[in-house]
Design a protein around this motif. Structure first.
Motif, PDB file in Angstrom:
ATOM      1  N   ALA A  33      -6.489 -20.375  -7.104  1.00 33.55           N
ATOM      2  CA  ALA A  33      -6.650 -19.967  -6.458  1.00 33.55           C
ATOM      3  C   ALA A  33      -7.839 -19.649  -5.513  1.00 33.55           C
ATOM      4  O   ALA A  33      -8.363 -18.901  -4.403  1.00 33.55           O
ATOM      5  CB  ALA A  33      -5.934 -18.649  -6.326  1.00 33.55           C
ATOM      6  N   GLN A  36     -10.682 -22.086  -4.629  1.00 31.85           N
ATOM      7  CA  GLN A  36     -10.226 -22.373  -2.929  1.00 31.85           C
ATOM      8  C   GLN A  36     -10.359 -21.407  -2.234  1.00 31.85           C
ATOM      9  O   GLN A  36     -10.641 -21.527  -1.039  1.00 31.85           O
ATOM     10  CB  GLN A  36      -8.740 -22.847  -3.383  1.00 31.85           C
ATOM     11  N   THR A  37      -9.921 -20.378  -2.565  1.00 32.72           N
ATOM     12  CA  THR A  37     -10.696 -19.273  -1.387  1.00 32.72           C
ATOM     13  C   THR A  37     -12.310 -19.287  -0.854  1.00 32.72           C
ATOM     14  O   THR A  37     -12.546 -19.279   0.145  1.00 32.72           O
ATOM     15  CB  THR A  37     -10.724 -17.640  -1.733  1.00 32.72           C
ATOM     16  N   VAL A  40     -12.484 -22.395   1.138  1.00 28.49           N
ATOM     17  CA  VAL A  40     -12.100 -21.751   2.637  1.00 28.49           C
ATOM     18  C   VAL A  40     -13.014 -21.060   3.239  1.00 28.49           C
ATOM     19  O   VAL A  40     -13.359 -21.132   4.430  1.00 28.49           O
ATOM     20  CB  VAL A  40     -10.780 -21.592   2.254  1.00 28.49           C
ATOM     21  N   THR A  51     -12.773 -26.500  -7.126  1.00 26.66           N
ATOM     22  CA  THR A  51     -10.863 -26.546  -7.453  1.00 26.66           C
ATOM     23  C   THR A  51     -10.510 -27.766  -7.560  1.00 26.66           C
ATOM     24  O   THR A  51      -9.380 -27.157  -8.734  1.00 26.66           O
ATOM     25  CB  THR A  51     -10.803 -26.144  -5.724  1.00 26.66           C
ATOM     26  N   TRP A 113       0.963 -27.465  -3.312  1.00 23.60           N
ATOM     27  CA  TRP A 113       0.323 -27.893  -3.243  1.00 23.60           C
ATOM     28  C   TRP A 113      -1.122 -28.827  -3.491  1.00 23.60           C
ATOM     29  O   TRP A 113      -1.918 -29.493  -2.926  1.00 23.60           O
ATOM     30  CB  TRP A 113      -0.605 -26.543  -4.257  1.00 23.60           C
ATOM     31  N   LYS A 122      -5.818 -25.616   6.380  1.00 25.26           N
ATOM     32  CA  LYS A 122      -6.804 -25.036   5.001  1.00 25.26           C
ATOM     33  C   LYS A 122      -6.155 -23.562   4.442  1.00 25.26           C
ATOM     34  O   LYS A 122      -5.681 -23.661   3.571  1.00 25.26           O
ATOM     35  CB  LYS A 122      -8.100 -24.630   5.720  1.00 25.26           C
ATOM     36  N   LYS A 123      -5.561 -22.831   5.530  1.00 24.72           N
ATOM     37  CA  LYS A 123      -5.366 -21.255   4.717  1.00 24.72           C
ATOM     38  C   LYS A 123      -3.894 -21.498   4.376  1.00 24.72           C
ATOM     39  O   LYS A 123      -3.766 -20.399   3.937  1.00 24.72           O
ATOM     40  CB  LYS A 123      -5.700 -20.470   5.693  1.00 24.72           C
ATOM     41  N   HIS A 125      -2.395 -23.818   3.489  1.00 25.08           N
ATOM     42  CA  HIS A 125      -2.943 -24.555   1.881  1.00 25.08           C
ATOM     43  C   HIS A 125      -2.925 -23.952   0.374  1.00 25.08           C
ATOM     44  O   HIS A 125      -2.731 -23.909  -1.052  1.00 25.08           O
ATOM     45  CB  HIS A 125      -3.560 -26.054   1.856  1.00 25.08           C
ATOM     46  N   LEU A 126      -3.861 -23.436   0.933  1.00 21.50           N
ATOM     47  CA  LEU A 126      -4.160 -21.851   0.069  1.00 21.50           C
ATOM     48  C   LEU A 126      -3.325 -20.949  -0.127  1.00 21.50           C
ATOM     49  O   LEU A 126      -3.263 -20.415  -1.376  1.00 21.50           O
ATOM     50  CB  LEU A 126      -5.578 -20.723   0.890  1.00 21.50           C
ATOM     51  N   TRP A 130      -2.019 -19.169  -3.952  1.00 25.09           N
ATOM     52  CA  TRP A 130      -1.844 -18.066  -4.502  1.00 25.09           C
ATOM     53  C   TRP A 130      -0.510 -17.340  -5.226  1.00 25.09           C
ATOM     54  O   TRP A 130       0.251 -16.702  -5.437  1.00 25.09           O
ATOM     55  CB  TRP A 130      -2.612 -17.253  -2.993  1.00 25.09           C
TER      56      TRP A 130
END
Length: 466
Positions: A33, A36-37, A40, A51, A113, A122-123, A125-126, A130
């Motif tokens: 996570a 991936q953050t 993004v 990721t 996910w 994107k956000k 999916h992020l 999390w």
């Protein structure tokens, strides 16, 4: 061997096997996570490749962890019917919350996910990874709440008419001091486990010059994670030692092979005892350290096995209340020793990779790959110490292990299921190792090809508007 011994072997093997996957799943979920953050927020492609690469290993590990965890719950009813009947009212709440809330939280958002790439913003999916990572932590937390009640039963009473433990204060169960220490100690240990995986796999690829733009940041992330989480493991372990000294003095005495109450108490680095573990022959000790660990004072009093045995005999009646001394002594030491080795690996690794360097010498890469077994051994030994150090109690001070076994399940039945599970788990272990090794060696996905420039010299067809 009788049914009790076989049932204990089976549950111990299943628990240790299951906990191979649990810490890696929890730790990797949060680290993936975080990767991936970073992608993004920065849009840098190496973070996306990180990721997806580490995410594959996380998913393989998660799948096997779920399967083995379900088998553990079935064993309560199969081999431990009396225990299940006794603790059912207590375990019902945390285990139901673990299954209905956190497990479905994990599975739902992991599914989103997996299938949400290029389908969800994107956000959004992020957020799914999390939430899945949060679910893994909450799941572990509720399981540890239940286990901590076995170590220190609070918020409950035993009904003399039914012979069952009944809950009286759910918040006391959640606020159990033993649970507090166990949860934070476990959550820091899981990040050490995931960090060592990152370091080992990254070392394998960096030695071969594979994708340094992916594996050098992975290496650094793993090393920092080991160091920071390792400090957390040491601090929370120290807290647990003091809680254990207060609540289970026999376990602390057994961990040190300390037979007589002393003040100050030295810490045994290495002890040679009699074959039956009944007395100390020779030991190498650090003066006062055990007193500090147990009481925060260098001259504090630590009770010995013989005195605790006398006290528990007076309290609970005649019986042998000391656990297997060699097992508790060595599992405690090896757990700490493996943890120190991982901390040393992190310090050395951060030095050799300082200021953007990638070392050419093979010694660190070999050491990093060999260190892959250390967190799994430390985790297993930690559970061996925690559970075997509590013996002869399955619920400390309330229910003995011998009284929790199923009365109608004979040794032949338990032996058959023990052999069956061991063979099946052995096959699954080979499959998991081969899958993890295959995807780890395959490396990250290749960089995306550069976008082609629009061909300006080609005349576009006219747009007809009616």
């Amino acid at each position: 061997m009788n049914a009790l011994d076989l049932a204990r072997w089976q549950f111990g093997i299943t628990t240790v096997y299951h906990f191979i996957f649990v810490p890696l799943t929890i730790g990797l979920a949060s680290l993936v996570a975080g990767m991936q953050t970073a992608w993004v927020r920065t849009g840098k492609e190496p973070y996306l490749r990180m990721t997806k690469f580490w995410g594959k290993l996380f998913l393989i590990n998660f799948a096997l962890g779920v399967v083995t965890g379900i088998v553990l719950e079935f064993q309560f009813g199969m081999n431990w019917a009396n225990y299940s009947a006794f603790v059912g009212d207590i375990f019902g709440a945390p285990l139901a919350m673990e299954a209905l809330l956190t497990f479905f939280l994990e599975s739902t958002f992991i599914g989103l996910w997996i299938f949400g790439w290029d389908r969800l913003p994107k956000k959004v999916h992020l957020a799914t990874i999390w939430l899945a990572a949060l679910g893994t932590m909450l799941s572990a937390g509720f399981i540890l709440v239940a286990n901590s009640w076995m170590q220190h039963p609070v918020g409950s009473v035993v009904n003399p008419r039914t012979g069952r433990a009944e809950m009286r204060d759910f918040w006391a169960l959640l606020g159990n001091s033993t649970a507090f220490g166990a949860i934070f100690h476990t959550l820091t240990a899981v990040f050490v486990t995931a960090g060592v995986l990152l370091v080992a796999v990254s070392a394998w690829h960096l030695r071969r010059g594979n994708a340094p733009e992916v594996f050098r940041p992975s290496m650094r992330l793993g090393l920092v994670t080991i160091l920071v989480a390792g400090i957390g493991v040491a601090v929370t372990g120290d807290i647990q030692a003091r809680i254990m000294t207060e609540q289970q003095p026999m376990k602390m005495a057994a961990a040190e092979a300390l037979y007589r109450t002393v003040a100050p108490a030295s810490f045994s680095v290495f002890t040679i005892g009699s074959l039956d573990g009944s007395k100390e022959v020779w030991s190498l000790r650090i003066p006062g350290l055990l007193s500090f660990m147990a009481t925060t004072h260098w001259d504090g009093t630590v009770e010995g096995i013989n005195d605790v045995q006398a006290a528990e005999t007076a309290r609970f009646g005649p019986d042998h209340y000391a656990p297997n001394i060699p097992v508790t002594y060595w599992s405690f030491r090896l757990m700490i020793g493996f943890g120190l080795l991982m901390g040393l690996l992190a310090l050395v690794g951060l030095w050799v990779f300082r200021r953007g360097r990638i070392p050419r010498s093979a010694w660190f890469y070999r050491a990093a790959l060999a260190a892959l077994v250390l967190p799994f051994l430390a985790n297993a030994l930690g559970w061996v110490f925690t559970e075997m150090g509590r013996q002869p109690w399955v619920v400390y001070g309330v229910l003995k292990t011998a009284n929790g076994v199923s009365p109608l399940v004979g040794p032949g039945t338990v032996l058959a299921s023990l052999i069956g599970f061991t063979v099946l788990y052995g096959v699954l272990a080979v499959i998991d190792f081969l899958l993890m090794a295959r995807f780890a060696k395959a490396g990250p996905p290749p960089p995306a090809p550069p976008a082609r420039e629009s061909e300006k010299d080609i005349e576009k067809p006219p747009v007809l508007v009616y």
